[in-house]
Scaffold this motif. Structure first.
Motif, PDB file in Angstrom:
ATOM      1  N   VAL A 213       0.624  -1.291   0.163  1.00 40.75           N
ATOM      2  CA  VAL A 213       0.015  -0.006   0.026  1.00 40.75           C
ATOM      3  C   VAL A 213       0.931   1.347   0.113  1.00 40.75           C
ATOM      4  N   PHE A 214       1.842   1.195   0.987  1.00 43.90           N
ATOM      5  CA  PHE A 214       2.818   2.298   0.835  1.00 43.90           C
ATOM      6  C   PHE A 214       3.584   2.787  -0.395  1.00 43.90           C
ATOM      7  N   ASP A 215       3.893   1.831  -1.070  1.00 49.70           N
ATOM      8  CA  ASP A 215       4.746   1.998  -2.450  1.00 49.70           C
ATOM      9  C   ASP A 215       3.612   2.644  -3.298  1.00 49.70           C
ATOM     10  N   LYS A 216       2.438   2.093  -3.415  1.00 47.41           N
ATOM     11  CA  LYS A 216       1.307   2.754  -4.261  1.00 47.41           C
ATOM     12  C   LYS A 216       1.123   4.319  -3.732  1.00 47.41           C
ATOM     13  N   VAL A 217       1.123   4.624  -2.415  1.00 51.37           N
ATOM     14  CA  VAL A 217       0.932   5.996  -2.114  1.00 51.37           C
ATOM     15  C   VAL A 217       2.240   6.605  -2.525  1.00 51.37           C
ATOM     16  N   ARG A 218       3.364   6.321  -2.452  1.00 46.54           N
ATOM     17  CA  ARG A 218       4.541   7.050  -2.827  1.00 46.54           C
ATOM     18  C   ARG A 218       4.521   7.417  -4.181  1.00 46.54           C
ATOM     19  N   GLU A 219       3.903   6.351  -4.991  1.00 44.90           N
ATOM     20  CA  GLU A 219       3.993   6.435  -6.515  1.00 44.90           C
ATOM     21  C   GLU A 219       2.918   7.569  -6.943  1.00 44.90           C
ATOM     22  N   ASN A 220       1.764   7.507  -6.239  1.00 41.93           N
ATOM     23  CA  ASN A 220       0.635   8.398  -6.678  1.00 41.93           C
ATOM     24  C   ASN A 220       0.912   9.760  -6.146  1.00 41.93           C
ATOM     25  N   ASN A 221       1.755   9.830  -5.067  1.00 37.71           N
ATOM     26  CA  ASN A 221       2.041  11.351  -4.420  1.00 37.71           C
ATOM     27  C   ASN A 221       3.604  11.825  -4.813  1.00 37.71           C
ATOM     28  N   ALA A 222       4.107  10.967  -5.990  1.00 36.09           N
ATOM     29  CA  ALA A 222       5.332  11.513  -6.372  1.00 36.09           C
ATOM     30  C   ALA A 222       5.765  12.917  -6.770  1.00 36.09           C
ATOM     31  N   HIS A 223       4.640  13.387  -7.364  1.00 38.62           N
ATOM     32  CA  HIS A 223       4.688  14.798  -7.798  1.00 38.62           C
ATOM     33  C   HIS A 223       3.666  15.652  -7.150  1.00 38.62           C
ATOM     34  N   LEU A 224       3.584  15.531  -6.056  1.00 35.98           N
ATOM     35  CA  LEU A 224       2.245  16.251  -5.263  1.00 35.98           C
ATOM     36  C   LEU A 224       2.246  17.825  -5.267  1.00 35.98           C
ATOM     37  N   LEU A 225       3.483  18.389  -5.089  1.00 35.97           N
ATOM     38  CA  LEU A 225       3.445  19.887  -4.967  1.00 35.97           C
ATOM     39  C   LEU A 225       3.638  20.484  -6.389  1.00 35.97           C
ATOM     40  N   THR A 226       3.625  19.632  -7.351  1.00 38.63           N
ATOM     41  CA  THR A 226       3.727  20.238  -8.695  1.00 38.63           C
ATOM     42  C   THR A 226       2.230  20.265  -9.274  1.00 38.63           C
ATOM     43  N   GLN A 227       1.267  19.885  -8.748  1.00 40.58           N
ATOM     44  CA  GLN A 227      -0.121  19.700  -9.454  1.00 40.58           C
ATOM     45  C   GLN A 227      -1.048  20.358  -8.267  1.00 40.58           C
ATOM     46  N   ASP A 228      -2.078  20.677  -8.585  1.00 40.34           N
ATOM     47  CA  ASP A 228      -3.336  21.165  -7.858  1.00 40.34           C
ATOM     48  C   ASP A 228      -4.577  20.327  -8.047  1.00 40.34           C
ATOM     49  N   LYS A 229      -4.435  19.240  -8.408  1.00 44.34           N
ATOM     50  CA  LYS A 229      -5.796  18.181  -8.764  1.00 44.34           C
ATOM     51  C   LYS A 229      -5.950  17.547  -7.467  1.00 44.34           C
ATOM     52  N   ARG A 230      -5.220  17.221  -6.685  1.00 46.62           N
ATOM     53  CA  ARG A 230      -5.569  16.469  -5.537  1.00 46.62           C
ATOM     54  C   ARG A 230      -4.816  16.450  -4.323  1.00 46.62           C
ATOM     55  N   THR A 231      -5.324  16.343  -3.130  1.00 52.59           N
ATOM     56  CA  THR A 231      -4.161  16.423  -2.165  1.00 52.59           C
ATOM     57  C   THR A 231      -3.535  15.051  -1.528  1.00 52.59           C
ATOM     58  N   TYR A 232      -2.761  15.024  -0.889  1.00 48.18           N
ATOM     59  CA  TYR A 232      -2.158  14.024  -0.374  1.00 48.18           C
ATOM     60  C   TYR A 232      -3.068  13.125   0.143  1.00 48.18           C
ATOM     61  N   ALA A 233      -3.949  13.201   0.985  1.00 46.25           N
ATOM     62  CA  ALA A 233      -4.748  12.191   1.426  1.00 46.25           C
ATOM     63  C   ALA A 233      -5.494  11.471   0.233  1.00 46.25           C
ATOM     64  N   GLU A 234      -6.137  12.253  -0.652  1.00 38.52           N
ATOM     65  CA  GLU A 234      -6.760  11.691  -1.832  1.00 38.52           C
ATOM     66  C   GLU A 234      -6.029  10.982  -2.546  1.00 38.52           C
ATOM     67  N   GLY A 235      -4.622  11.140  -2.828  1.00 32.52           N
ATOM     68  CA  GLY A 235      -3.655  10.363  -3.450  1.00 32.52           C
ATOM     69  C   GLY A 235      -3.262   8.808  -2.596  1.00 32.52           C
ATOM     70  N   LEU A 303      -0.463  12.067   9.595  1.00 36.21           N
ATOM     71  CA  LEU A 303       0.805  12.652  10.264  1.00 36.21           C
ATOM     72  C   LEU A 303       1.360  13.451   8.993  1.00 36.21           C
ATOM     73  N   ARG A 304       1.159  13.365   7.608  1.00 40.52           N
ATOM     74  CA  ARG A 304       1.796  14.062   6.600  1.00 40.52           C
ATOM     75  C   ARG A 304       1.036  15.297   6.718  1.00 40.52           C
ATOM     76  N   GLU A 305      -0.383  15.361   6.714  1.00 47.05           N
ATOM     77  CA  GLU A 305      -1.104  16.519   6.670  1.00 47.05           C
ATOM     78  C   GLU A 305      -0.810  17.806   7.811  1.00 47.05           C
ATOM     79  N   ARG A 306       0.093  17.192   8.968  1.00 41.31           N
ATOM     80  CA  ARG A 306       0.521  18.119  10.043  1.00 41.31           C
ATOM     81  C   ARG A 306       1.604  18.843   9.331  1.00 41.31           C
ATOM     82  N   ARG A 307       2.363  18.459   8.281  1.00 43.18           N
ATOM     83  CA  ARG A 307       3.608  19.352   7.762  1.00 43.18           C
ATOM     84  C   ARG A 307       3.143  20.550   7.128  1.00 43.18           C
ATOM     85  N   ASP A 308       4.208  21.757   7.524  1.00 43.45           N
ATOM     86  CA  ASP A 308       3.481  22.929   6.740  1.00 43.45           C
ATOM     87  C   ASP A 308       3.370  22.701   5.414  1.00 43.45           C
ATOM     88  N   THR A 309       4.210  22.150   4.423  1.00 40.91           N
ATOM     89  CA  THR A 309       4.064  22.186   3.008  1.00 40.91           C
ATOM     90  C   THR A 309       2.926  21.281   2.726  1.00 40.91           C
TER      91      THR A 309
END
Length: 367
Positions: A213-235, A303-309
């Motif tokens: 599961v975590f490997d897929k999470v990392r793959e889906n959120n690899a370019h998280l900050l360069t797009q505005d289509k979905r959040t980390y939780a949604e990925g 835990l990730r959503e507690r990070r400022d970025t």
């Protein structure tokens, strides 16, 4: 008609989604409630420790005419001892475990068991088992567990480059161990070194599903900050949905032989010694599937959503999505559809369609 194959394909492509990460508070409350209930049972009722941990005398009757428990209970009861633990080993062998007996009491019980089960005295083996061996097994198991958790934490930090996934994986492991131990306290099954081995074995099942599961999470959120289509939780939610069928299939194929050992071998055929390890495996594999889906990824997302970025990115995505929705409403746009999900683009996650393309209302031409 429901099709498991079509359901799995829709989950993977994103055309269908279950809001698992978005409802993480529900799963956290459920997990905490199960752990509290298990801890309460362990503190109040305790576990039924086997003779390897508490010590005592053991008698093995070979070639018995019957494997019933009552003859052994009657024989041990005549000596004034505590009720014995009687289990069938195969079709004609009975194992009787009692508290520590003196030499005289041991001879009396041995002769009584031979007469009760219709075998010669030489076919009744009497041994004394001290608690030292079982305590050594438990101590080594705890050391192995500690080393395992440390090594797994280091490997996951190096591989995923984040400590939040380590917390999610370890949290799921602790949940599985505590609840499995609580089940033993609830049903009263004997805890033997085989049970301890079963508890350690389920760690591998739980960790395997979680890493997938975590490997897929990392793959889906690899370019998280360069797009505005979905959040980390949604990925992360998309990753859980994409791997859900794989986790279910893996667990079912693993549970079938364990269930055969537990229900057919232990209960129907009377092989009581198989219950020690099969119950731990059966309960642990069920829990590991649940925790890898409903605990590991939600803990990481929380835990990730507690990070400022990440928090800033989430606010930006939600604000822009709201502005687009309002703009679409003001312009009278209708027939909103979603694009097909892929691994790096927009997907249908958390029960909502992301990356929507608007179809403007067709204007009437001038007459």
């Amino acid at each position: 008609m429901f099709s498991f194959r079509r359901w799995g394909n829709e989950l993977y492509t994103g055309r269908r989604s279950h809001d698992i990460v978005g409802r993480r508070k529900t799963w956290f409350i459920t997990a905490v409630a199960l752990m509290v209930a298990s801890a309460t049972l362990l503190l109040t009722r305790g576990v039924n420790l086997g003779i390897e941990f508490v010590g005592g005398s053991q008698f093995t009757v070979s070639g018995a005419e019957t494997t019933a428990e009552q003859p052994a209970n009657d024989v041990v009861g005549e000596t004034g001892g505590e009720p014995p633990r009687v289990s069938a080993v195969g079709d004609d062998t009975v194992r009787v475990q009692t508290g520590r007996l003196s030499d005289v009491e041991t001879r009396e019980v041995r002769d009584g068991l031979a007469e009760a089960y219709g075998v010669p005295v030489d076919d009744v083996a009497a041994t004394f088992i001290g608690p030292t061996w079982g305590q050594d097994v438990m101590a080594q198991a705890l050391v192995s567990l500690g080393v395992f958790l440390v090594l797994i934490s280091l490997i996951m930090v190096l591989y995923f480059r984040t400590w939040t996934m380590v917390v999610g994986a370890v949290g799921a492991l602790v949940h599985d161990l505590v609840v499995t131990a609580g089940v033993y306290a609830a049903v009263g099954f004997e805890v033997t070194p085989a049970s301890v081995i079963g508890l350690l074995t389920i760690l591998g099942y739980s960790l395997y599903d979680t890493v997938v599961v975590f490997d897929k999470v990392r793959e889906n959120n690899a370019h998280l900050l360069t797009q505005d289509k979905r959040t980390y939780a949604e990925g992360a939610n998309l990753a859980v949905n994409q791997t859900m069928v794989r986790s279910i299939n893996t667990s079912v194929t693993g549970l079938l032989p364990v269930a055969a050992i537990l229900f057919i071998g232990a209960f129907l055929l009377g092989a009581g010694t198989l219950r020690d390890i099969s119950l731990a495996l059966f309960v642990g594999m069920l829990l590991s599937t649940w925790s890898s889906i409903f605990l590991a990824a939600p803990i990481d997302a929380a835990l990730r959503e507690r990070r400022d970025t990440i928090a800033k990115h989430t606010r930006t995505v939600l604000e822009r999505r709201e502005r687009r929705r309002r703009a679409a409403g003001d312009e009278g746009e209708v027939d909103v559809t979603a694009t097909t999900a892929d691994l790096t683009g927009v997907g249908v996650v958390a029960g909502r369609h992301l990356g929507q393309t608007a179809q403007p209302r067709r204007k009437k031409g001038r007459r």
